[in-house]
Design a protein around this motif. Structure first.
Motif, mmCIF file in Angstrom:
data_model
loop_
_atom_site.group_PDB
_atom_site.id
_atom_site.type_symbol
_atom_site.label_atom_id
_atom_site.label_comp_id
_atom_site.label_asym_id
_atom_site.label_seq_id
_atom_site.Cartn_x
_atom_site.Cartn_y
_atom_site.Cartn_z
ATOM 1 N N HIS A 165 41.077 31.863 100.396
ATOM 2 C CA HIS A 165 42.124 31.009 99.816
ATOM 3 C C HIS A 165 42.267 31.301 98.327
ATOM 4 C CE1 HIS A 165 44.631 27.557 98.985
ATOM 5 N NE2 HIS A 165 44.628 27.244 100.279
ATOM 6 N N PRO A 166 43.491 31.452 97.820
ATOM 7 C CA PRO A 166 43.694 31.825 96.415
ATOM 8 C C PRO A 166 43.689 30.667 95.421
ATOM 9 C CG PRO A 166 45.804 31.738 97.527
ATOM 10 C CD PRO A 166 44.760 31.450 98.578
ATOM 11 N N ALA A 167 43.432 29.445 95.880
ATOM 12 C CA ALA A 167 43.481 28.290 94.969
ATOM 13 C C ALA A 167 42.502 28.470 93.815
ATOM 14 C CB ALA A 167 43.163 27.006 95.734
ATOM 15 N N LEU A 168 42.882 27.942 92.661
ATOM 16 C CA LEU A 168 41.972 27.912 91.518
ATOM 17 C C LEU A 168 40.843 26.923 91.783
ATOM 18 C CD1 LEU A 168 44.594 27.726 88.611
ATOM 19 C CD2 LEU A 168 43.268 29.747 89.282
ATOM 20 N N LEU A 169 39.652 27.250 91.313
ATOM 21 C CA LEU A 169 38.526 26.324 91.371
ATOM 22 C C LEU A 169 38.340 25.707 89.992
ATOM 23 C CD1 LEU A 169 36.102 24.914 92.588
ATOM 24 C CD2 LEU A 169 34.772 27.035 92.261
ATOM 25 N N MET A 170 38.559 24.391 89.913
ATOM 26 C CA MET A 170 38.403 23.650 88.655
ATOM 27 C C MET A 170 37.189 22.737 88.775
ATOM 28 S SD MET A 170 42.244 22.583 87.515
ATOM 29 C CE MET A 170 43.570 23.769 87.430
ATOM 30 N N GLU A 183 26.958 28.424 85.784
ATOM 31 C CA GLU A 183 27.256 29.853 85.645
ATOM 32 C C GLU A 183 28.748 30.065 85.892
ATOM 33 O OE1 GLU A 183 25.220 32.398 84.949
ATOM 34 O OE2 GLU A 183 23.242 31.442 85.033
ATOM 35 N N HIS A 184 29.526 30.069 84.821
ATOM 36 C CA HIS A 184 30.974 30.120 84.976
ATOM 37 C C HIS A 184 31.429 31.409 85.660
ATOM 38 C CE1 HIS A 184 35.042 28.775 83.992
ATOM 39 N NE2 HIS A 184 35.320 30.034 83.748
ATOM 40 N N ASP A 185 30.982 32.538 85.172
ATOM 41 C CA ASP A 185 31.423 33.803 85.747
ATOM 42 C C ASP A 185 30.767 34.072 87.097
ATOM 43 O OD1 ASP A 185 32.945 34.110 83.482
ATOM 44 O OD2 ASP A 185 31.757 35.751 82.627
ATOM 45 N N ALA A 186 29.456 33.922 87.170
ATOM 46 C CA ALA A 186 28.725 34.262 88.399
ATOM 47 C C ALA A 186 29.138 33.383 89.572
ATOM 48 C CB ALA A 186 27.223 34.156 88.162
ATOM 49 N N ILE A 189 34.110 30.391 88.891
ATOM 50 C CA ILE A 189 34.875 29.203 88.515
ATOM 51 C C ILE A 189 36.063 29.640 87.662
ATOM 52 C CG2 ILE A 189 34.799 27.018 87.247
ATOM 53 C CD1 ILE A 189 31.785 26.954 88.090
ATOM 54 N N ASP A 190 37.208 29.045 87.932
ATOM 55 C CA ASP A 190 38.422 29.428 87.205
ATOM 56 C C ASP A 190 38.642 28.584 85.954
ATOM 57 O OD1 ASP A 190 39.569 31.566 88.904
ATOM 58 O OD2 ASP A 190 39.556 29.980 90.406
ATOM 59 N N VAL A 191 38.442 27.287 86.050
ATOM 60 C CA VAL A 191 38.623 26.414 84.893
ATOM 61 C C VAL A 191 37.485 25.403 84.872
ATOM 62 C CG1 VAL A 191 40.149 24.861 83.633
ATOM 63 C CG2 VAL A 191 41.132 26.603 85.146
ATOM 64 N N GLY A 207 36.560 18.733 73.252
ATOM 65 C CA GLY A 207 36.751 19.012 74.669
ATOM 66 C C GLY A 207 36.812 20.515 74.857
ATOM 67 N N PHE A 208 36.343 20.991 76.021
ATOM 68 C CA PHE A 208 36.237 22.423 76.255
ATOM 69 C C PHE A 208 36.885 22.810 77.583
ATOM 70 C CE2 PHE A 208 32.476 20.898 74.014
ATOM 71 C CZ PHE A 208 32.486 21.673 72.860
ATOM 72 N N ASN A 209 37.547 23.962 77.592
ATOM 73 C CA ASN A 209 37.967 24.642 78.822
ATOM 74 C C ASN A 209 37.393 26.043 78.789
ATOM 75 O OD1 ASN A 209 41.417 23.392 79.138
ATOM 76 N ND2 ASN A 209 39.518 22.578 79.975
ATOM 77 N N ALA A 210 36.582 26.379 79.770
ATOM 78 C CA ALA A 210 36.229 27.782 80.005
ATOM 79 C C ALA A 210 37.151 28.273 81.106
ATOM 80 C CB ALA A 210 34.771 27.914 80.416
ATOM 81 N N VAL A 211 37.767 29.423 80.919
ATOM 82 C CA VAL A 211 38.836 29.849 81.828
ATOM 83 C C VAL A 211 38.608 31.282 82.292
ATOM 84 C CG1 VAL A 211 40.507 28.259 80.838
ATOM 85 C CG2 VAL A 211 40.325 30.547 79.897
ATOM 86 N N SER A 212 38.931 31.536 83.553
ATOM 87 C CA SER A 212 38.812 32.881 84.112
ATOM 88 C C SER A 212 40.049 33.705 83.764
ATOM 89 C CB SER A 212 38.654 32.802 85.625
ATOM 90 O OG SER A 212 39.871 32.367 86.226
#
Length: 401
Positions: A165-170, A183-186, A189-191, A207-212
């Motif tokens: 499924h292509p949905a983003l994982l938040m 582990e954001h990359d491993a 996780i998208d957001v 506030g923080f957003n880590a984004v793929s």
């Protein structure tokens, strides 16, 4: 009015105790946020946040609460009418459902009982059934601060991958980041959404957003209106070490120092400390013969413990007794568990003796508030902290007179 000496015990699960080193680091004069000197600070905190999130991708730092970071995640990647899948794990999942509603998203809210993490089987079934890929994002709370229940983001990623499924994982990791493994990359996780006032040991205000890379591409193509929260503009200004508006300069000084403290201790050691304190707290609750709000042994939070009082006993009255007698603040129950639960924060700038003081205040408070319980919880926690097995207590139960 009761007068207290010594330091107030702030044992809520956020805002957390602020280390003196961080307070001193924030004690800086105003500076030019377009200067070369400030850019050195800007680049330093951006790189440091990448290390904390375990990502090589951009980390957006907003002058906001975690709520602002959730709004940023929504307005950058989603448009009115988009379908999102969310899981009810507690009050904060409910609050972000409310934000999604305000942006007119089509929310499929997987129900939960607030006593365990997200219903992963239900999430998998809904994604498998979504053959037209109408679901644009799956949103879960990593560490549900209202209940003390954890949902493993990696397991949600595995579900998405199995369903192709292509949905983003938040992932909301507001009270998870800096207190438990992330582990954001491993983990794919998208957001990610986080805030400064929990495991990062700062005052509220960042506030923080880590984004793929995928999330950035979705945001670039997304026609929804945004200004303050626009990732593209933040990324552009970050390239020269600053932001598109006046940043929270003194909080950034504090952030640099807080991350230095976490890295001096070692993140693995930080996470182990939180796990140890969670285990010791649960040992005390078990001996008291009270219930933890989280009922899944695999989902207990290392950052906080929610404790249920017996029927007929008001948790907020108990909290008042503890505050009045011992100058200690415990977290309140929220929404549907208001008055039924109090929350013990063992997150952030915290050590074994602080935990022992916290649990001692609670055990004395249970006596004073005449809450039925068994004594000895503090001793049980002490055995955990000393690394020894907890000796099972006799089965008999005596109510406090």
């Amino acid at each position: 009015m009761t007068l207290h000496t010594g330091r107030h015990f702030l044992q809520i699960p956020g805002p957390t105790n602020i280390p003196d080193r961080v307070l001193r680091a924030m004690d800086m004069p105003a500076m030019d946020h377009r200067s070369v000197e400030f850019a050195e600070l800007g680049f330093a905190v951006m790189a440091a946040m990448q290390r904390i999130f375990r990502t090589k991708q951009p980390v957006m730092v907003f002058p906001s609460s975690g709520t602002g970071a959730w709004e940023a995640a929504i307005v950058n990647t989603l448009s009115p009418g988009d379908k999102v899948l969310m899981a009810e794990t507690g009050q904060f999942a409910v609050l972000w459902h409310g934000i999604a509603d305000k942006f007119k998203l089509d929310v499929d809210f997987v129900p939960g009982d607030w006593r365990r993490g997200a219903d992963l089987e239900a999430i998998e079934a809904k994604l498998a059934a979504d053959r037209q890929h109408r679901i644009k994002a799956v949103c879960v709370v990593h560490n549900e601060t209202s209940t003390g229940c954890v949902t493993a983001p990696l397991e949600v990623r595995k579900i998405l991958d199995r369903a192709k499924h292509p949905a983003l994982l938040m992932v909301d990791t507001i009270s998870g980041l800096g207190s438990m493994e992330y582990e954001h990359d491993a983990w794919g996780i998208d957001v990610a959404i986080a805030g400064s006032q929990k495991g990062l040991m700062l005052p509220p205000g960042l506030g923080f957003n880590a984004v793929s890379e995928k999330a950035l591409a979705v945001a670039k193509a997304n026609p929804s209106l945004r200004s303050y929260w626009d990732w593209q503009e933040v990324v552009a200004f970050n390239k020269v070490g600053t932001w598109p508006y006046t940043p929270a300069i003194n909080l950034l000084f504090g952030l640099r120092e807080a991350i230095a403290m976490l890295e001096e201790e070692g993140l693995d050691n930080v996470f182990a400390r939180h796990r140890r304190h969670g285990a010791a707290t649960r040992a005390a609750v078990k001996v008291w013969e009270l219930e933890t709000q989280c009922q899944d042994p695999q989902a207990h939070s290392p950052a906080l413990t929610g404790v249920r009082l017996p029927d007929g006993h008001d948790a907020d009255n108990f909290r008042k007794v503890v505050l009045d007698h011992f100058d200690m603040s415990l977290g309140t129950g929220l929404n549907k568990i208001k008055g039924k639960v109090f929350r013990i924060g063992h997150i952030g700038h915290f050590n074994d003796l602080m935990l022992m003081g916290t649990l001692s205040g609670i055990e004395m408070g249970l006596d004073l508030a005449k809450v039925p319980h068994r004594s000895g919880g503090v001793l049980a926690a002490m055995e955990v902290l000393k690394g020894r097995d907890v000796v099972p207590m006799p089965k008999s139960k005596a109510a406090v007179a």
